[in-house]
Write an enzyme that holds these catalytic residues in place. Structure first.
Site, PDB file in Angstrom:
ATOM      1  N   HIS A 110     -37.320  -0.794  -5.053  1.00  0.00           N
ATOM      2  CA  HIS A 110     -36.223  -1.763  -5.123  1.00  0.00           C
ATOM      3  C   HIS A 110     -36.388  -2.683  -6.336  1.00  0.00           C
ATOM      4  CE1 HIS A 110     -36.366  -1.076  -0.577  1.00  0.00           C
ATOM      5  NE2 HIS A 110     -35.125  -0.748  -0.874  1.00  0.00           N
ATOM      6  N   GLN A 156     -26.558  10.142  -1.851  1.00  0.00           N
ATOM      7  CA  GLN A 156     -25.848   8.856  -1.752  1.00  0.00           C
ATOM      8  C   GLN A 156     -25.260   8.466  -3.109  1.00  0.00           C
ATOM      9  OE1 GLN A 156     -27.444   5.342   0.454  1.00  0.00           O
ATOM     10  NE2 GLN A 156     -28.099   4.671  -1.557  1.00  0.00           N
ATOM     11  N   SER A 200     -40.616   4.238   0.188  1.00  0.00           N
ATOM     12  CA  SER A 200     -39.510   4.093   1.140  1.00  0.00           C
ATOM     13  C   SER A 200     -39.866   2.969   2.096  1.00  0.00           C
ATOM     14  CB  SER A 200     -39.311   5.394   1.922  1.00  0.00           C
ATOM     15  OG  SER A 200     -38.552   5.144   3.091  1.00  0.00           O
TER      16      SER A 200
END
Ligand code: AMP
Length: 284
Positions: free
Chosen positions: A41, A160, A192
């Protein structure tokens, strides 16, 4: 200009400050997440900072979107270390963090969903019914609420990413989609938020996922690729394959030969923890 990080919990406040406040008038770049932030992230945030430029605004959303979960146990077990996430965002130079609750995002009688009808038929879309409807719906809402110019997504979730690109194209959504490469542990396991839920034995085993895909990707025959990866994954006593598929990189439809760029993709279960990974394979 360092204006500090602003924490916002309602959509109206988010739109209010981003569209009304002079200090947020620059290029707005959104990083949508479900929290439990890790280096993957943070790489997206770094890219967003770069895209936004010195006068731009980096917005991170943290929202565990219930309508994209196909299993209640997975939703309930999803890690939500909000305090740690806020500190990571602050340290990463995020300008605005949006943390809405479910009632803020969804009216009780909501009746509209965004459905992509082609790319979402295979892979995770086939084994997680309704998942990508939930993803498209929340992502479009986040685009609207943040009035972002661009948004950054991880290549790790390549299906996605492809579906969001398709949605943006098909619906003329004025947001530039930016892709960020997969960040891995030193043993190859893709980062993850679900990794923290692996038992010690499963965490030790999990690097075999990427190893199996990488080895298989060296082969040149589509059948051999699948067989090799299936055999390697089958050597693990711990995991269960949800799907293993070789698909065209554009259409995401299964392929029997390597005539176009392809993707070898897998989803596995370690008990109830589901992990996905993939490698790209170029035609010979
Ligand atoms: P999530 O919080 O899992 O919904 O992910 C939010 C965003 O982070 C998505 O665009 C993901 O593709 C991206 N992401 C998650 N894990 C990684 C990773 N290991 N490397 C790069 N991006 C990632």
């Amino acid at each position: 200009m360092d204006i500090g990080m602003q924490l916002v919990t309602t959509g109206s406040e988010l739109r209010g400050i981003l569209l009304g406040d002079e200090q947020y008038a620059g290029r707005r770049v959104l990083v949508p997440t479900m929290g439990a932030l890790h280096r993957g992230h943070l790489a997206l945030v770094k890219q967003a900072r770069h895209e936004a430029g010195p006068n731009g605004v980096v917005v991170v959303s943290i929202f565990v979107n219930p309508i994209q979960f196909d299993r209640v146990d997975d939703l309930e077990a999803y890690p939500q270390p909000l305090e740690a996430d806020l500190m990571l965002c602050q340290a990463a130079g995020v300008d605005v963090i949006f943390v809405p609750d479910v009632r803020e995002m969804y009216a009780g009688d909501r009746s509209t969903l965004v459905t992509e009808k082609s790319l979402s038929r295979t892979l995770c879309g086939a084994t997680r019914p309704g998942h990508f409807d939930g993803v498209c719906t929340v992502v479009l809402k986040l685009f609207m609420l943040s009035a972002c110019h661009a948004a950054v997504f991880g290549e790790k979730d390549f299906q996605q990413l492809a579906i969001i690109r398709r949605m943006v194209r098909d619906l003329d959504v004025p947001v530039t989609i930016i892709e960020s490469p997969t960040i891995r542990e030193s043993d190859g396991l893709a980062l993850s938020s679900r990794n923290v839920r692996l038992s010690h034995a499963h965490r030790e085993d999990a690097p075999c996922i990427y190893m199996a895909l990488s080895e298989a990707a060296m082969l040149r025959d589509a059948n051999e690729i699948i067989q090799h990866a299936r055999k390697k994954l089958g050597d693990s006593k711990h995991l269960k394959i949800d799907y293993l598929s070789l698909v065209d990189a554009e259409t995401l439809q299964p392929v029997n030969e390597l005539s176009h760029p392809s993707i070898l993709a897998v989803a596995v279960f370690y008990d109830e923890v589901r992990l996905i990974d993939h490698v790209r394979i170029s035609p010979a």
